[in-house]
Design a protein around this motif. Structure first.
Motif, PDB file in Angstrom:
ATOM      1  N   GLN A 172       9.614  11.808  -2.492  1.00  0.00           N
ATOM      2  CA  GLN A 172       9.213  10.857  -3.525  1.00  0.00           C
ATOM      3  C   GLN A 172       7.911  11.324  -4.186  1.00  0.00           C
ATOM      4  N   THR A 173       7.858  11.155  -5.501  1.00  0.00           N
ATOM      5  CA  THR A 173       6.681  11.525  -6.274  1.00  0.00           C
ATOM      6  C   THR A 173       6.097  10.294  -6.940  1.00  0.00           C
ATOM      7  N   ILE A 174       5.025  10.476  -7.670  1.00  0.00           N
ATOM      8  CA  ILE A 174       4.421   9.346  -8.371  1.00  0.00           C
ATOM      9  C   ILE A 174       5.366   8.796  -9.429  1.00  0.00           C
ATOM     10  N   TRP A 175       6.183   9.696 -10.018  1.00  0.00           N
ATOM     11  CA  TRP A 175       7.116   9.237 -11.052  1.00  0.00           C
ATOM     12  C   TRP A 175       8.281   8.469 -10.450  1.00  0.00           C
ATOM     13  N   THR A 176       8.831   8.955  -9.352  1.00  0.00           N
ATOM     14  CA  THR A 176       9.936   8.223  -8.734  1.00  0.00           C
ATOM     15  C   THR A 176       9.444   6.914  -8.130  1.00  0.00           C
ATOM     16  N   THR A 177       8.223   6.905  -7.603  1.00  0.00           N
ATOM     17  CA  THR A 177       7.651   5.665  -7.071  1.00  0.00           C
ATOM     18  C   THR A 177       7.505   4.624  -8.175  1.00  0.00           C
ATOM     19  N   THR A 178       7.019   5.063  -9.337  1.00  0.00           N
ATOM     20  CA  THR A 178       6.890   4.163 -10.477  1.00  0.00           C
ATOM     21  C   THR A 178       8.250   3.614 -10.891  1.00  0.00           C
ATOM     22  N   ALA A 179       9.239   4.504 -10.977  1.00  0.00           N
ATOM     23  CA  ALA A 179      10.583   4.068 -11.371  1.00  0.00           C
ATOM     24  C   ALA A 179      11.160   3.080 -10.369  1.00  0.00           C
ATOM     25  N   ARG A 211       6.476  11.313   4.208  1.00  0.00           N
ATOM     26  CA  ARG A 211       6.338  12.031   5.478  1.00  0.00           C
ATOM     27  C   ARG A 211       5.413  11.369   6.488  1.00  0.00           C
ATOM     28  N   THR A 212       4.303  10.797   6.062  1.00  0.00           N
ATOM     29  CA  THR A 212       3.319  10.290   7.013  1.00  0.00           C
ATOM     30  C   THR A 212       3.285   8.764   6.992  1.00  0.00           C
ATOM     31  N   TYR A 213       2.770   8.184   8.084  1.00  0.00           N
ATOM     32  CA  TYR A 213       2.691   6.722   8.164  1.00  0.00           C
ATOM     33  C   TYR A 213       1.774   6.160   7.077  1.00  0.00           C
ATOM     34  N   LYS A 214       0.670   6.843   6.843  1.00  0.00           N
ATOM     35  CA  LYS A 214      -0.271   6.385   5.832  1.00  0.00           C
ATOM     36  C   LYS A 214       0.364   6.413   4.443  1.00  0.00           C
ATOM     37  N   SER A 215       1.094   7.494   4.148  1.00  0.00           N
ATOM     38  CA  SER A 215       1.759   7.611   2.849  1.00  0.00           C
ATOM     39  C   SER A 215       2.866   6.566   2.706  1.00  0.00           C
ATOM     40  N   ARG A 216       3.534   6.266   3.802  1.00  0.00           N
ATOM     41  CA  ARG A 216       4.591   5.255   3.748  1.00  0.00           C
ATOM     42  C   ARG A 216       4.029   3.881   3.404  1.00  0.00           C
TER      43      ARG A 216
END
Length: 448
Positions: A172-179, A211-216
């Protein structure tokens, strides 16, 4: 060195123009294919079984929003579902009532094909696999019937397929997260019951694509925040543009007071043996598991994810129907919450089974699929009722497993045809004995 071989020479410029033209054709191919399928199959444009209620509201909002708002007096919960009618309204302003609504639907299907093609690249699909899988996804009668209604199900299946495809991405990227955040907000506005459809794909995206808990944690917060911003922006826009102080008040009032028992809910359970399309998910899951075991293949992370999503949503549908006394299984527009994950699952399974097939064989399968959709089946081939259908489904899954030993392509053809058969060959059923609307499960007259 001659001028033809220099970097800026005529040969290089011609090759550059050819490459640019090829890239343009590749980008336009999904839109061209979706339009071609529409012209070839000619689906029933705004509902297989339209009733007197749905088009009255949503067609009015789409064609002439100002007058419709004044006429309803902002009293009905329909007005809150702006993500279902507002985009189509502006397409209508640009291209007229029929063409505008059609273009909106073609944009949704084109976006679905583009995102499915992106998933195919990660799995190294050939273009024939992509063409076959995307055609199965967007021509399934369950999908097309929902997409071409004016009720909110067209937004649920349209946005929902996009959300599921994005959630299956390996990263996931910033663009897919936004979408994903925006799509989640649009789905909740279109129909709050779609929360059940959003939860499982987003959970898979958090587990697999981050990948990471913090990122999730950050990913989940970002999606929730963007969904909230989308919903609030809708409220602000209607307040600024149309003077509607609280666009969501009718829906909140409707949910607080409760709709009571749905008048479309059958008092008996005989529909369980006749709505054969509701058994599509377990048939596909069982067939896929059997084939993988027979061929001793391991599913990819994407395949594990979509299988888990479908299983979770199907269990929810069962629990909602029988433990909460709801109607998500038996009413087709609520079933649109299930289709996005189910349709993507079937497309991925068909693509997996088509991996080793020749180009000629895949094109033949594609033509056969379209002919079956267009021609339909005679009444003599309608599926049996109840236990007879269950027995037939078990036999078909066993046949797929045995066939997969010799040919994965043939097994995929059997699976695709049988799942399609469950939709266009459902046994006769007359729900008008219980309520005034024709909510028939038969999709055989969808294409004309």
């Amino acid at each position: 060195m001659s001028v033809e071989t220099t970097q800026g020479g005529p040969v290089h410029r011609a090759a550059g123009r050819h490459s640019a033209a090829r890239r343009l054709l590749v980008r336009l191919a999904p839109a061209a294919w979706c339009t071609s399928l529409y012209l070839l199959l000619r689906p029933e444009n705004f509902g297989l079984t339209p009733n007197a209620l749905d088009p009255f509201f949503y067609s009015g909002y789409t064609v002439n929003l100002d007058d419709a708002l004044r006429a309803t007096g902002i009293r009905w919960y329909f007005i809150s579902r702006w993500s279902a009618y507002l985009p189509a309204h502006y397409f209508t302003v640009i291209a007229g009532p029929f063409l505008g609504r059609l273009l909106f639907r073609l944009v949704l299907t084109t976006a679905a094909v583009v995102l499915l093609r992106s998933l195919g690249r990660a799995s190294r699909w050939r273009w024939e696999q992509t063409l076959l899988a995307s055609t199965v996804l967007i021509t399934m009668p369950m999908f097309v019937r929902a997409l071409f209604t004016d009720y909110t199900e067209h937004a649920v299946v349209g946005y929902g397929v996009l959300l599921v495809c994005l959630c299956l991405r390996p990263r996931q990227t910033i663009w897919t997260t936004t979408a994903l955040g925006v799509l989640s907000g649009l789905l909740l506005v279109a129909n709050p019951t779609s929360l059940s459809m959003i939860a499982a794909p987003l959970t898979a995206a958090i587990v697999v694509g981050v990948r990471t808990y913090k990122s999730r944690a950050a990913f989940a917060v970002a999606i929730g925040s963007l969904a909230g911003v989308t919903i609030l922006l809708g409220a602000w826009y209607f307040s600024w543009r149309f003077g509607v102080a609280h666009i969501y008040r009718p829906t909140i009032h409707f949910m607080e007071n409760g709709p009571g028992r749905d008048p479309l809910k059958s008092p008996r359970l005989d529909w369980l043996g006749r709505f054969t399309w509701i058994y599509g998910p377990p048939i596909v899951l069982a067939a896929a598991a059997a084939v993988l075991c027979i061929r001793k293949q391991r599913p990819s992370a994407m395949e594990w994810s979509i299988a888990g999503i479908v299983l979770a949503q199907y269990i929810y549908q069962i629990v909602d129907q029988f433990l909460r006394d709801s109607d998500g299984l038996e009413i087709s527009y609520y079933w649109s919450n299930m289709y996005p994950s189910f349709g993507v699952l079937l497309a991925l399974v068909i693509a997996r089974m088509a991996e080793g097939a020749s180009r000629r064989r895949l094109i033949a399968l594609l033509i056969g699929w379209l002919l079956l959709l267009k021609v339909g089946i005679p009444d003599a081939l309608l599926l049996p009722v109840g236990l007879g259908f269950m027995f037939l489904a078990v036999l078909v899954v066993a046949l797929i497993a045995v066939t997969a030993r010799a040919s994965m392509t043939a097994a995929g053809a059997v699976l695709g045809c049988f799942v399609l058969w469950t939709q266009i060959g459902a046994p006769p059923y007359d729900p008008t004995a219980y309520h005034p609307y024709n909510m028939s499960p038969r999709y055989d007259k969808l294409y004309t």
